[in-house]
Structures are given as C-alpha cells and as structure tokens.
Scaffold this active site. Structure first.
Site, short mmCIF file in Angstrom:
data_model
loop_
_atom_site.label_atom_id
_atom_site.label_comp_id
_atom_site.label_asym_id
_atom_site.label_seq_id
_atom_site.Cartn_x
_atom_site.Cartn_y
_atom_site.Cartn_z
N TYR A 55 -16.29 -11.19 10.25
CA TYR A 55 -16.35 -10.53 11.56
C TYR A 55 -17.11 -9.20 11.50
O TYR A 55 -16.92 -8.42 10.57
CB TYR A 55 -14.94 -10.24 12.06
CG TYR A 55 -14.16 -11.46 12.44
CD1 TYR A 55 -14.58 -12.31 13.46
CD2 TYR A 55 -12.98 -11.77 11.77
CE1 TYR A 55 -13.84 -13.43 13.80
CE2 TYR A 55 -12.23 -12.89 12.12
CZ TYR A 55 -12.68 -13.71 13.14
OH TYR A 55 -11.95 -14.82 13.48
N HIS B 54 22.17 10.11 3.14
CA HIS B 54 20.84 9.61 2.74
C HIS B 54 19.88 10.78 2.60
O HIS B 54 19.82 11.64 3.47
CB HIS B 54 20.33 8.63 3.80
CG HIS B 54 19.07 7.90 3.41
ND1 HIS B 54 18.93 7.21 2.22
CD2 HIS B 54 17.90 7.74 4.07
CE1 HIS B 54 17.72 6.66 2.17
NE2 HIS B 54 17.08 6.96 3.27
N LYS C 161 17.61 -5.13 2.69
CA LYS C 161 17.13 -5.15 4.08
C LYS C 161 15.69 -5.66 4.13
O LYS C 161 15.00 -5.69 3.11
CB LYS C 161 17.22 -3.74 4.66
CG LYS C 161 16.49 -2.69 3.84
CD LYS C 161 16.85 -1.27 4.27
CE LYS C 161 16.12 -0.25 3.42
NZ LYS C 161 16.41 1.12 3.84
N CYS D 261 -9.69 -11.22 7.36
CA CYS D 261 -9.36 -11.94 8.60
C CYS D 261 -7.85 -12.15 8.70
O CYS D 261 -7.10 -11.80 7.80
CB CYS D 261 -10.07 -13.29 8.62
SG CYS D 261 -11.85 -13.20 8.37
N MET D 262 -7.43 -12.75 9.81
CA MET D 262 -5.99 -12.97 10.02
C MET D 262 -5.39 -13.88 8.95
O MET D 262 -4.30 -13.62 8.45
CB MET D 262 -5.76 -13.59 11.41
CG MET D 262 -4.30 -13.73 11.77
SD MET D 262 -4.05 -14.62 13.32
CE MET D 262 -4.80 -13.50 14.49
N ASP D 263 -6.10 -14.94 8.62
CA ASP D 263 -5.54 -15.99 7.76
C ASP D 263 -6.25 -16.12 6.43
O ASP D 263 -5.83 -16.91 5.59
CB ASP D 263 -5.64 -17.35 8.48
CG ASP D 263 -5.36 -17.23 9.96
OD1 ASP D 263 -4.23 -16.81 10.28
OD2 ASP D 263 -6.26 -17.50 10.77
N ARG E 190 22.06 3.54 -4.25
CA ARG E 190 21.38 2.55 -3.42
C ARG E 190 19.86 2.51 -3.66
O ARG E 190 19.08 2.82 -2.76
CB ARG E 190 21.62 2.85 -1.93
CG ARG E 190 23.07 2.98 -1.50
CD ARG E 190 23.17 3.18 0.02
NE ARG E 190 22.34 4.26 0.51
CZ ARG E 190 22.72 5.53 0.61
NH1 ARG E 190 23.94 5.89 0.26
NH2 ARG E 190 21.87 6.44 1.05
N ARG F 233 18.88 11.27 11.19
CA ARG F 233 18.60 9.91 11.65
C ARG F 233 19.89 9.25 12.13
O ARG F 233 19.96 8.82 13.27
CB ARG F 233 17.93 9.11 10.51
CG ARG F 233 17.51 7.72 10.91
CD ARG F 233 16.67 7.05 9.84
NE ARG F 233 17.42 6.68 8.64
CZ ARG F 233 16.93 5.98 7.63
NH1 ARG F 233 15.66 5.60 7.65
NH2 ARG F 233 17.66 5.69 6.59
C1 LIG Z 1 16.34 1.82 2.74
C2 LIG Z 1 17.50 2.67 2.35
C3 LIG Z 1 17.76 2.93 0.99
C4 LIG Z 1 16.81 2.54 -0.12
O1 LIG Z 1 15.73 3.42 -0.14
P1 LIG Z 1 14.59 3.36 -1.25
O2 LIG Z 1 13.70 4.51 -0.94
O3 LIG Z 1 13.91 2.05 -1.09
O4 LIG Z 1 15.28 3.48 -2.59
C5 LIG Z 1 18.92 3.59 0.67
N1 LIG Z 1 19.77 4.02 1.65
C6 LIG Z 1 19.53 3.83 2.97
C7 LIG Z 1 20.48 4.34 3.97
C8 LIG Z 1 18.39 3.15 3.35
O5 LIG Z 1 18.13 2.97 4.65
#
Ligand SMILES: *Cc1c(COP(=O)(O)O)cnc(C)c1O
Length: 362
Positions: free
Chosen positions: A258, A163, A44, A305-307, A215, A136
């Site tokens: 700045y 999760h 993601k 700065c920004m850039d 995950r 969540r």
């Molecule tokens: C982002 C996410 C993960 C990964 O989490 P990490 O802390 O980066 O290992 C796993 N499961 C779900 C549902 C997530 O949203």
C-alpha cells in the site's frame, strides 16, 4: 447435511504463539525468590496475550504461585470455569450485581469503600485496595483503615494491596513513599495477606517487609525494564512464528504494498507472510521491522498490511509453508518489535490478535 462432514480443523492458523512452560516456570521461581513471597500471577488480558488457559495450567501446578489475578469480572468468570484450583483475585471494581456471582465463584474481591464492605455477602473474601499514589483505584490511606477494620469485623478480610506508579523507573523515591503510606495503613489492621510489588517493584525494591504476596506480570512473561535487565535472568516465554503463504519476484524499480512506499532496488525475491497488524504486528513498524528467516535477519518491506507483510528473502532457500520468526527468546525480541512500532512490550503482547493460535510447549 454435507456441511456437517466438512473438516474445518484442516483450516489452520497462519501464525502461532508458542509459550514455553519451562521458561515461565523458571521466571516464576526467580521472581518469587527475589520477592521472598509467593506470587499472585497477573493473567489479565488473556495472560498478556499468551493464552489464559495455557498460562493458568502452568501456574496451577507451580509451587511458587499462590493465586491468579485478573482485571475484569468477565476474565474472572472465564478463569473460574477453567478451574485452576488456586485463588482468583479480581483487581478492578465489579458492578454491584456482579458481586454475589463472583463471591459464589470464590473470586476474591477488591474493596475500596465502606458501602462496598457492607454489601459483600458473608462468604465473600475481600482484598482492601489502597490508593497510595497511583490515583487510579482504591481508598485513600486515611479512609482505608476504617474500611479494613469493618471488613475484619465482618470476617471477610483476606488481603490488602496497593499498586506502584513508578517502580519500573530509575528514580524510586515515589515508589518508596507509596510503600510507606501502605505500611501506615497495614499497621492499623489485623494481619492480612499484603501485596504491593508488580514486576518492576520486585526487580527494583526486592524483598519488602510485611508482604505476603507479589504480583509480577510482564516480568513473569520474561521482560524487564532496560535498567533492570541484569537483576534476574528472565527468559521471554513466547515465540511467534508465521507461515510463508506466497513467493514471488518484484522487478527492480517496482513498488511493494500500500502506498507504494518501498521500491525494489534490484530484482527481489519476496515472501508474503500471514502476519499483519490485525494479528499484532505494529503497523508503525513499517520501514524498520525485521524478521528471522532461514537463520538470517531480513527486512520487512513495504507497508505492513492487516493480514500480511512482505519480507525480502533474496538468495535464501525458502518455500511456501516455511516459518518466519517474528520474535522469540533469542534473536529479535518483543522489545525490538515494540521499539520499531513506537510502543512497549505490554502493548505488543496484549495486541496479539485472535487469529494467532496459542500453543504450549514443554
Ligand atoms: C497489571 C498489574 C500488575 C502487573 O504489572 P506488571 O507491570 O506487568 O508487573 C500488578 N498489579 C496490578 C494492580 C495490575 O493492574
């Protein structure tokens, strides 16, 4: 028209994020071994800023990666178009109208209600999402069994997941409680691909009974919470370099950038570098940030700065076009930058701007 012959590829990025395929592969292997299961790799947010196409290509041929997880339907569509050849799992609820499109693309869908279970087309594949304490997303454990059973009756139940809210904290009591709640639901379902651990969970809880996948996100990209640093030898996979675009001397007493926050204590050779807060350098790191240039650690001076930002390169042999290292596997880390910016590694990595060119290296 003359315009068509202008070669815009000559106009290239000032900052580059290079991703090491070898380091990513090593992290994935180590995490899968510790979890005792194949990985559903979170990609993601543009693969935590590293570049979705780059990470997907490496993961696609990695034997320990079962599939790829994305946060949004839009990301699922982008990833499906890259054709990674492995399952794609969506982690947040799609809009009803998106469900048939995602199912046609083969994307595995999260399901957390009976209504969602009934609405799936018959060729869809579902991962039952159970909220065991994160509050969540997902169905409450007491509702999840009925939903999972319905998905199984319809022949679309592939996985079930939850999760952890606190798996990267030193106190694991709540994580274990969440896992027990998850196990309670799984016991009432036919066999499914179950997954719970994120990176923190793999590092702190190790192998979990009954799991089919894990995950790990940030850990795959090479980072562990401080108290879990010694569990596995993970390597940060990104190196961030940017170019010196200008060199000049600020005279003793003159202010820089700045707000005139910083004054040159003596005549100071300054390198102006093409990496600013719009590129992902935290503006709050002003006054603390350092970089590596010509093998030495040097201070970023004045407001970021920004850039651009300015680096004190007094007495160094540097030229316009030379690289400055903002972070990498050795020396200054993303964690250092996050600390200076008052944030964490997740936010620095995912905050990398679109101007930063993503590259892959072996
Ligand atoms: C982002 C996410 C993960 C990964 O989490 P990490 O802390 O980066 O290992 C796993 N499961 C779900 C549902 C997530 O949203």
């Amino acid at each position: 028209m003359a315009r068509a012959s202008i070669n815009v590829t000559m106009l290239y990025a000032r900052a580059h994020a290079r991703t090491s395929a070898a380091a990513l592969s090593g992290n994935l292997q180590a995490l899968s071994r510790r979890a005792g299961v194949p990985l559903l790799l979170p990609v993601k947010a543009d693969a935590y800023g590293h570049g979705l196409d780059i990470v997907a290509r490496i993961a696609a041929r990695h034997p320990d990666v079962w599939g790829l997880a994305v946060a949004t339907p839009q990301e699922a569509g982008t990833l499906a178009a890259l054709n990674p050849g492995k399952p794609i799992v969506l982690l947040t609820p799609p809009r009803p109208a998106e469900v048939p499109v995602l199912a046609d693309l083969g994307v595995r869908l999260p399901v957390a209600s009976l209504a969602e279970a009934e609405a799936l087309p018959p060729h869809a594949r579902a991962h039952l999402k159970i909220d065991t304490g994160m509050n969540r997303l997902g169905a409450r454990p007491e509702d999840a069994v009925r939903i999972g059973q319905r998905l199984a009756e319809r022949g679309v139940l592939e996985g079930a997941y939850t999760h952890f809210a606190t798996s990267d904290e030193p106190d694991l009591e709540f994580a274990w409680e969440q896992f027990r709640r998850f196990q309670g639901v799984l016991a009432e379902l036919p066999p499914v691909l179950a997954h719970a651990s994120n990176g923190g969970g793999i590092l702190s809880l190790g192998k979990l009974p009954g799991m089919g996948l894990a995950r790990p996100g940030l850990a795959s990209y090479g980072f562990a919470p401080p108290h879990l640093k010694d569990v596995l030898p993970l390597t940060p996979i990104m190196t961030l370099d940017a170019e010196i675009t200008h060199l000049h001397t600020a005279r003793a007493g003159e202010s820089v950038s700045y707000g005139g926050l910083w004054h040159a204590p003596r005549d100071t050779l300054l390198a102006t570098v093409g990496f600013g807060y719009a590129d992902g350098m935290p503006r709050n790191a002003t006054g603390q940030a350092q970089v590596t240039v010509a093998g030495e650690r040097r201070a970023v001076v004045g407001r970021i700065c920004m850039d651009q930002c300015m680096v004190d390169v007094t007495d160094l042999q540097v030229e316009v076009g030379d690289s400055v290292r903002f972070w990498g596997p050795e020396g200054i880390t993303v964690g250092d930058v996050a600390g200076w910016g008052g944030t964490n590694e997740y936010e620095v990595l995912t905050g990398l701007g679109a101007r930063v060119e993503r590259l892959a290296e072996a």
